[in-house]
Write an enzyme that holds these catalytic residues in place. Structure first.
Site, PDB file in Angstrom:
ATOM      1  N   ARG A  56       5.845  -6.738   7.605  1.00  0.00           N
ATOM      2  CA  ARG A  56       4.867  -7.659   7.192  1.00  0.00           C
ATOM      3  C   ARG A  56       4.698  -8.733   8.320  1.00  0.00           C
ATOM      4  O   ARG A  56       5.822  -8.809   9.202  1.00  0.00           O
ATOM      5  CB  ARG A  56       4.919  -8.572   5.908  1.00  0.00           C
ATOM      6  CG  ARG A  56       5.220  -7.431   4.938  1.00  0.00           C
ATOM      7  CD  ARG A  56       5.719  -8.431   3.694  1.00  0.00           C
ATOM      8  NE  ARG A  56       6.053  -7.552   2.446  1.00  0.00           N
ATOM      9  CZ  ARG A  56       5.433  -7.496   1.451  1.00  0.00           C
ATOM     10  NH1 ARG A  56       4.179  -8.326   1.234  1.00  0.00           N
ATOM     11  NH2 ARG A  56       5.751  -6.805   0.255  1.00  0.00           N
ATOM     12  N   ASP A 155       2.206 -12.798   4.391  1.00  0.00           N
ATOM     13  CA  ASP A 155       3.268 -12.060   3.719  1.00  0.00           C
ATOM     14  C   ASP A 155       2.667 -10.805   3.313  1.00  0.00           C
ATOM     15  O   ASP A 155       3.322  -9.867   2.881  1.00  0.00           O
ATOM     16  CB  ASP A 155       4.112 -12.700   2.628  1.00  0.00           C
ATOM     17  CG  ASP A 155       5.137 -12.199   2.258  1.00  0.00           C
ATOM     18  OD1 ASP A 155       6.015 -11.668   2.913  1.00  0.00           O
ATOM     19  OD2 ASP A 155       5.485 -12.187   1.003  1.00  0.00           O
ATOM     20  N   ASN A 156       1.520 -10.749   3.075  1.00  0.00           N
ATOM     21  CA  ASN A 156       0.780  -9.746   2.579  1.00  0.00           C
ATOM     22  C   ASN A 156      -0.091  -8.915   3.486  1.00  0.00           C
ATOM     23  O   ASN A 156      -0.872  -7.988   3.120  1.00  0.00           O
ATOM     24  CB  ASN A 156      -0.224 -10.258   1.113  1.00  0.00           C
ATOM     25  CG  ASN A 156       0.401 -10.540   0.025  1.00  0.00           C
ATOM     26  OD1 ASN A 156       1.634 -10.227  -0.220  1.00  0.00           O
ATOM     27  ND2 ASN A 156       0.005 -11.686  -0.740  1.00  0.00           N
ATOM     28  N   ASP A 165       0.112  -5.811  -1.316  1.00  0.00           N
ATOM     29  CA  ASP A 165       0.135  -6.723  -2.612  1.00  0.00           C
ATOM     30  C   ASP A 165      -0.011  -6.229  -3.806  1.00  0.00           C
ATOM     31  O   ASP A 165      -0.770  -4.793  -3.900  1.00  0.00           O
ATOM     32  CB  ASP A 165      -0.978  -7.807  -1.914  1.00  0.00           C
ATOM     33  CG  ASP A 165      -0.887  -9.181  -2.906  1.00  0.00           C
ATOM     34  OD1 ASP A 165       0.290  -9.304  -3.620  1.00  0.00           O
ATOM     35  OD2 ASP A 165      -1.639  -9.709  -3.007  1.00  0.00           O
TER      36      ASP A 165
END
Length: 455
Positions: A56, A155-156, A165
């Site tokens: 990520r 983060d996704n 996600d």
């Protein structure tokens, strides 16, 4: 999972009258009071996510922050030298993660040309270039098919141009530029803001790789400005191209041409009407595709060019508005909105014919008919949440040990139907698929929690 008490409007209680609902909820409340953390068994699906890597942008951001903290801690008032930075374990971890991402995601462009000479700066810049192209392409694809990721933070967002996600995410029913399935999405993760979110994620990646640029003799300020300016152009151009393609107006010429400007104005005008009259994203563009096919400028005779009588464009409007199920607007069009749509169709079709003519002149041969390009840009079917809820509710109504709701399901036919539908969402499908799934979402589904939105 921790059991939550149902409400009176819970669809699982629809078979009970109000008195029975109150008794059942009271019974469950008493159980929860004596054992509030009572666990219940539920059927679950095991899923496996497969990708060339799961790196990520947030991973690189984390290691870059550790480098920054180590520099602040070890350098005192004076920043440590480049040699000292490269000796830090935190820097080595960041560079190792960068090389891993290059190897797994961009081997040919960002790993093979730089690994033997250990040119970390060159690899880092190639990684930025590759990521900006892939992320822009991904969010452009989301706009094209009407998908809302809903929580598209760094983060996704994978460096390989994918998202990672568990949601809530889904496909649009009613168009709004800030539509999202998750109640916490906010404006920044809304549908038409997804390119901006993608650009913000790319910005985090660039910032995370700047310590590598600095440590290897580069100028991080120059690289930052160069990459972010280039990314801004790529993200904007990608979305503009998507909208031109959906309208059949990607003529293959210069993006700064009059046709590109006309396409931009047409989209801006239609966007307002889709928002005001609550247009269905999938239906509108597919119905427009049918209009392009019926009144194609690629056909010989009257459709090939020239001016047309008023009833010619009236026919286009009638076709666009479909029937009671396929009318792409959830709200009845006012007289003013109908007139605006009629004028828009005429202007669009003139642009469509001109686009096809100019493409023919450039190629010296008949180009691909615009309706075919539109068909491949505008899926007929997308997995609306109302379809999924209906399918999985019939497949498993929730009857399991400890669950008081009676079993009524076990019918997986809906699941199999949707699986078949997904195999070719651009095809016309069978008559049954058309009847069941090519339609506006049911009104009740547009208000139901867990369908229209999720917390």
């Amino acid at each position: 999972s921790v059991r939550e008490l149902p409400r009176m409007v819970d669809p699982r209680l629809s078979q009970y009258d109000d008195r029975q609902k109150r008794e059942l909820i009271s019974q469950l409340a008493a159980q929860a009071k004596s054992d509030p953390d009572m666990m219940v068994e539920e059927k679950c699906a095991m899923t496996t996510r497969v990708a060339s890597s799961f790196v990520r942008i947030g991973h690189l951001d984390l290691f870059a922050r550790r480098v920054e903290m180590a520099q602040m801690k070890g350098g005192g008032k004076k920043s440590p030298s480049k040699e000292k930075v490269k000796e830090m374990s935190q820097y080595q971890e960041l560079e190792d993660m960068m090389w891993h991402a290059c190897y797994r995601e961009y081997y040919r462009d960002a790993y093979a040309p730089y690994w033997e000479t250990k040119d970390a700066q060159g690899a880092a810049m190639a990684l930025m270039e590759g990521a900006m192209t892939r992320i822009a392409k991904m969010v452009g694809g989301w706009i094209r098919v009407g998908f809302v990721q809903g929580n598209f933070n760094a983060d996704n967002c994978l460096v390989g141009g994918r998202t990672m996600d568990y949601g809530p995410f889904g496909f649009l029913d009613v168009y709004h530029p800030l539509s999202a399935k998750w109640t916490g999405s906010g404006e920044h993760f809304g549908f038409m803001n997804q390119p901006n979110a993608g650009y913000a994620n790319l910005s985090v990646l660039v910032e995370s790789l700047l310590p590598i640029i600095d440590a290897n003799g580069g100028d991080s300020d120059v690289v930052r400005d160069e990459m972010l300016n280039k990314a801004q152009t790529i993200f904007t151009d990608t979305v503009d191209e998507v909208m031109r393609t959906k309208m059949g107006l990607d003529c293959g010429g210069d993006d700064s041409s009059d046709s590109a400007k006309e396409a931009e104005e047409l989209w801006e005008e239609m966007e307002q009407l889709l928002k005001i009259a609550r247009g269905d994203w999938t239906l509108f563009w597919r119905q427009l595709t049918y209009v392009a096919a019926e009144y194609s400028p690629a056909k010989s005779g009257k459709e090939s060019g020239g001016s047309y009588a008023s009833d010619y464009y009236d026919g286009m409007l009638t076709m666009l508005l479909g029937d009671k199920d396929t009318n792409p607007f959830y709200d009845a069009l006012t007289t003013e909105n109908r007139a605006s749509l009629r004028a828009w169709i005429e202007r669009w079709h003139v642009a469509l014919a001109e686009c096809y003519r100019s493409a023919s002149e450039r190629s010296g041969d008949a180009p691909t008919p615009p309706e075919e390009t539109m068909r491949l840009a505008n899926p007929k079917y997308t997995l609306g949440e109302w379809m999924l809820v209906d399918a999985y509710s019939k497949a498993d109504p929730g009857k399991s040990p400890g669950n008081p709701f009676p079993a009524k399901g076990g019918d997986y036919s809906g699941v199999h139907e949707l699986f078949d539908l997904c195999k070719d969402p651009y095809a016309e499908g069978s008559a049954e698929q058309h009847r069941k799934y090519y339609r506006r979402a049911p009104d009740e589904s547009l208000r139901a929690g867990g369908t229209a939105f999720m917390s």
